[in-house]
Write a protein that holds these residues in place. Structure first.
Motif, PDB file in Angstrom:
ATOM      1  N   GLY A 101       0.815  -1.208   0.000  1.00 41.09           N
ATOM      2  CA  GLY A 101       0.000   0.000   0.000  1.00 41.09           C
ATOM      3  C   GLY A 101       0.847   1.256   0.000  1.00 41.09           C
ATOM      4  N   HIS A 102       1.900   1.248   0.792  1.00 46.69           N
ATOM      5  CA  HIS A 102       2.797   2.408   0.820  1.00 46.69           C
ATOM      6  C   HIS A 102       3.503   2.604  -0.521  1.00 46.69           C
ATOM      7  N   ASN A 103       3.726   1.529  -1.242  1.00 46.84           N
ATOM      8  CA  ASN A 103       4.400   1.617  -2.547  1.00 46.84           C
ATOM      9  C   ASN A 103       3.482   2.148  -3.633  1.00 46.84           C
ATOM     10  N   GLN A 104       2.178   2.163  -3.385  1.00 46.32           N
ATOM     11  CA  GLN A 104       1.182   2.657  -4.351  1.00 46.32           C
ATOM     12  C   GLN A 104       1.293   1.954  -5.702  1.00 46.32           C
ATOM     13  N   SER A 105       1.565   0.669  -5.659  1.00 54.68           N
ATOM     14  CA  SER A 105       1.788  -0.087  -6.887  1.00 54.68           C
ATOM     15  C   SER A 105       0.756  -1.196  -7.013  1.00 54.68           C
ATOM     16  N   ILE A 106      -0.023  -1.170  -8.089  1.00 54.58           N
ATOM     17  CA  ILE A 106      -1.000  -2.225  -8.306  1.00 54.58           C
ATOM     18  C   ILE A 106      -0.303  -3.557  -8.533  1.00 54.58           C
ATOM     19  N   GLU A 107       0.890  -3.517  -9.135  1.00 54.76           N
ATOM     20  CA  GLU A 107       1.650  -4.753  -9.358  1.00 54.76           C
ATOM     21  C   GLU A 107       2.101  -5.351  -8.029  1.00 54.76           C
ATOM     22  N   ASP A 108       2.578  -4.505  -7.119  1.00 56.73           N
ATOM     23  CA  ASP A 108       2.968  -4.988  -5.791  1.00 56.73           C
ATOM     24  C   ASP A 108       1.758  -5.545  -5.041  1.00 56.73           C
ATOM     25  N   ALA A 109       0.633  -4.851  -5.190  1.00 60.98           N
ATOM     26  CA  ALA A 109      -0.581  -5.315  -4.521  1.00 60.98           C
ATOM     27  C   ALA A 109      -0.975  -6.702  -5.011  1.00 60.98           C
ATOM     28  N   GLU A 110      -0.951  -6.908  -6.314  1.00 61.10           N
ATOM     29  CA  GLU A 110      -1.281  -8.220  -6.876  1.00 61.10           C
ATOM     30  C   GLU A 110      -0.288  -9.272  -6.410  1.00 61.10           C
ATOM     31  N   ARG A 111       0.976  -8.900  -6.347  1.00 61.02           N
ATOM     32  CA  ARG A 111       2.025  -9.860  -5.959  1.00 61.02           C
ATOM     33  C   ARG A 111       1.833 -10.359  -4.535  1.00 61.02           C
ATOM     34  N   VAL A 112       1.378  -9.506  -3.627  1.00 62.29           N
ATOM     35  CA  VAL A 112       1.212  -9.944  -2.240  1.00 62.29           C
ATOM     36  C   VAL A 112      -0.183 -10.501  -1.959  1.00 62.29           C
ATOM     37  N   LEU A 113      -1.174 -10.101  -2.760  1.00 56.49           N
ATOM     38  CA  LEU A 113      -2.535 -10.583  -2.520  1.00 56.49           C
ATOM     39  C   LEU A 113      -2.789 -11.959  -3.123  1.00 56.49           C
ATOM     40  N   LYS A 114      -2.120 -12.266  -4.214  1.00 49.87           N
ATOM     41  CA  LYS A 114      -2.364 -13.570  -4.853  1.00 49.87           C
ATOM     42  C   LYS A 114      -2.014 -14.738  -3.929  1.00 49.87           C
ATOM     43  N   PRO A 115      -0.802 -14.773  -3.325  1.00 45.68           N
ATOM     44  CA  PRO A 115      -0.517 -15.886  -2.408  1.00 45.68           C
ATOM     45  C   PRO A 115      -1.379 -15.849  -1.149  1.00 45.68           C
ATOM     46  N   ASP A 165      -5.366  -3.804  11.109  1.00 42.94           N
ATOM     47  CA  ASP A 165      -5.136  -2.756  12.103  1.00 42.94           C
ATOM     48  C   ASP A 165      -5.488  -1.358  11.611  1.00 42.94           C
ATOM     49  N   HIS A 166      -5.549  -1.166  10.303  1.00 47.17           N
ATOM     50  CA  HIS A 166      -5.887   0.130   9.713  1.00 47.17           C
ATOM     51  C   HIS A 166      -5.989  -0.054   8.206  1.00 47.17           C
ATOM     52  N   GLY A 167      -6.556   0.934   7.536  1.00 46.60           N
ATOM     53  CA  GLY A 167      -6.610   0.894   6.082  1.00 46.60           C
ATOM     54  C   GLY A 167      -5.310   1.354   5.453  1.00 46.60           C
ATOM     55  N   ASN A 168      -5.101   0.958   4.195  1.00 48.56           N
ATOM     56  CA  ASN A 168      -3.949   1.388   3.414  1.00 48.56           C
ATOM     57  C   ASN A 168      -4.049   0.861   1.986  1.00 48.56           C
ATOM     58  N   LEU A 169      -3.933  -0.458   1.850  1.00 46.99           N
ATOM     59  CA  LEU A 169      -3.834  -1.078   0.526  1.00 46.99           C
ATOM     60  C   LEU A 169      -5.061  -0.826  -0.344  1.00 46.99           C
ATOM     61  N   GLU A 170      -6.203  -0.604   0.273  1.00 43.46           N
ATOM     62  CA  GLU A 170      -7.443  -0.441  -0.488  1.00 43.46           C
ATOM     63  C   GLU A 170      -7.530   0.894  -1.218  1.00 43.46           C
ATOM     64  N   ASP A 171      -6.558   1.785  -1.001  1.00 40.14           N
ATOM     65  CA  ASP A 171      -6.552   3.093  -1.664  1.00 40.14           C
ATOM     66  C   ASP A 171      -5.134   3.430  -2.101  1.00 40.14           C
ATOM     67  N   LEU A 172      -4.793   3.046  -3.327  1.00 41.79           N
ATOM     68  CA  LEU A 172      -3.442   3.268  -3.837  1.00 41.79           C
ATOM     69  C   LEU A 172      -3.238   4.690  -4.356  1.00 41.79           C
ATOM     70  N   SER A 173      -4.252   5.547  -4.216  1.00 43.67           N
ATOM     71  CA  SER A 173      -4.075   6.943  -4.621  1.00 43.67           C
ATOM     72  C   SER A 173      -3.260   7.717  -3.602  1.00 43.67           C
ATOM     73  N   THR A 174      -3.095   7.151  -2.411  1.00 36.46           N
ATOM     74  CA  THR A 174      -2.339   7.824  -1.355  1.00 36.46           C
ATOM     75  C   THR A 174      -1.266   6.894  -0.809  1.00 36.46           C
ATOM     76  N   LYS A 175      -0.151   7.480  -0.419  1.00 38.74           N
ATOM     77  CA  LYS A 175       0.953   6.699   0.141  1.00 38.74           C
ATOM     78  C   LYS A 175       0.745   6.396   1.617  1.00 38.74           C
ATOM     79  N   THR A 176      -0.206   7.083   2.220  1.00 38.08           N
ATOM     80  CA  THR A 176      -0.397   6.979   3.662  1.00 38.08           C
ATOM     81  C   THR A 176      -1.479   5.951   4.004  1.00 38.08           C
ATOM     82  N   HIS A 177      -1.660   5.728   5.286  1.00 36.59           N
ATOM     83  CA  HIS A 177      -2.783   4.933   5.752  1.00 36.59           C
ATOM     84  C   HIS A 177      -4.082   5.702   5.503  1.00 36.59           C
TER      85      HIS A 177
END
Length: 299
Positions: free
Chosen positions: A212-226, A249-261
């Motif tokens: 989520g902090h990386n704001q990368s859809i590719e990174d998101a797919e890489r960690v969500l698939k496994p 514990d908090h939001g983050n990955l669900e909004d890649l438009s921001t680098k923050t939580h």
């Protein structure tokens, strides 16, 4: 009867748009747990053996939730952010460390005369840095304080622990540690094989927050698939008497438009015969008590 507690760092309930990787791609486990819709419009599910509901991670404090206070609230039931007047992380603030050292869910399980287990393993470099700086995450601090072993390479090789990325590739490829690559299904079966020996088994997956902090859809797919395959196997193969608890514990990955939580609510999923115990959970601070309640049969 055991509780399987899967803690997924940094995943909230977001909008249905292209900034949300749960909208851009379909992940069967999350959709199964929400009856097809994993977003901030998903309706709560309250059945005897299946609960899904959004819960609060803001803890009545302004600003963006952080891991140190959020995880402390989740694992101890204490509103850590209110205790110190702010959200704080990623490591626990000195003012809330006593909660993790004395009041964690691990401590609560042991006080019942039952056995908790922390499934994560750590490479040698982690122990070197943590001991040198005396800087521990919420999970490792509470495990150490409850006299639980922090798993190492030997435990991974003995198939009694899992690495942070589930499939064991980072240790081998980035750290040069000679461990085999496994599938997410293999990893889930490893966890399920451990469960009968303990009343609580906790596994932490924090790569979602990093993606989520990386704001990368590719990174998101890489960690969500496994993670998706791992969760599916646990959902399908867990014993009917066991209670599966999944939350964040908090939001983050669900909004890649921001680098923050984010201040979005986080999901709480419960599967198991005792799921109704969690019906009145509304916040991170309510989860620990309900886990203890399930294990005391006070239902």
């Amino acid at each position: 009867m055991s509780v399987i507690f899967i803690f997924i760092d940094g995943v909230g309930l977001g909008e249905d748009d292209d900034t949300n990787p749960f909208y851009s791609n379909k992940y069967e486990s999350f959709e199964m747990l929400t009856n097809g819709f994993f977003n901030n419009s998903a309706e709560a599910i309250v059945n005897k053996d299946h609960l899904f509901k959004p819960i609060d991670a803001n803890l009545g404090v302004e600003g963006l939730p952080q891991s140190g206070t959020g995880q402390t609230a989740l694992f101890t039931g204490r509103n850590a952010a209110k205790e110190i007047g702010k959200h704080f992380g990623p490591f626990p603030h000195s003012g809330i460390k006593p909660f993790l050292k004395k009041e964690s869910v691990f401590h609560g399980v042991k006080e019942l005369g039952k056995k908790p287990y922390f499934m994560n393993a750590y490479p040698p470099i982690f122990f070197e840095h943590a001991q040198k700086r005396n800087r521990w995450s919420c999970t490792t601090l509470m495990a150490k304080s409850a006299d639980l072993k922090l798993n190492s390479t030997e435990d991974v090789l003995n198939e009694r622990a899992l690495t942070a990325e589930i499939v064991q590739n980072a240790w081998r490829e980035k750290l040069g540690i000679d461990i085999p690559k496994i599938t997410p299904t293999d990893a889930a079966n490893r966890l399920l094989n451990v469960v009968p020996d303990y009343e609580l088994v906790l596994y932490e997956y924090y790569l979602t927050d990093k993606a989520g902090h990386n704001q990368s859809i590719e990174d998101a797919e890489r960690v969500l698939k496994p993670l998706d395959e791992f969760l599916l196997q646990i959902i399908k193969e867990k014993r009917s008497s066991d209670t599966l608890v999944i939350t964040s514990d908090h939001g983050n990955l669900e909004d890649l438009s921001t680098k923050t939580h984010t201040r979005n609510k986080v999901p709480l999923f419960i599967l198991g015969e005792n799921g109704s115990v969690f019906n009145d959970v509304n916040s991170l601070t309510d989860v620990k008590e309900k886990i203890i309640q399930v294990l005391t049969y006070d239902i």
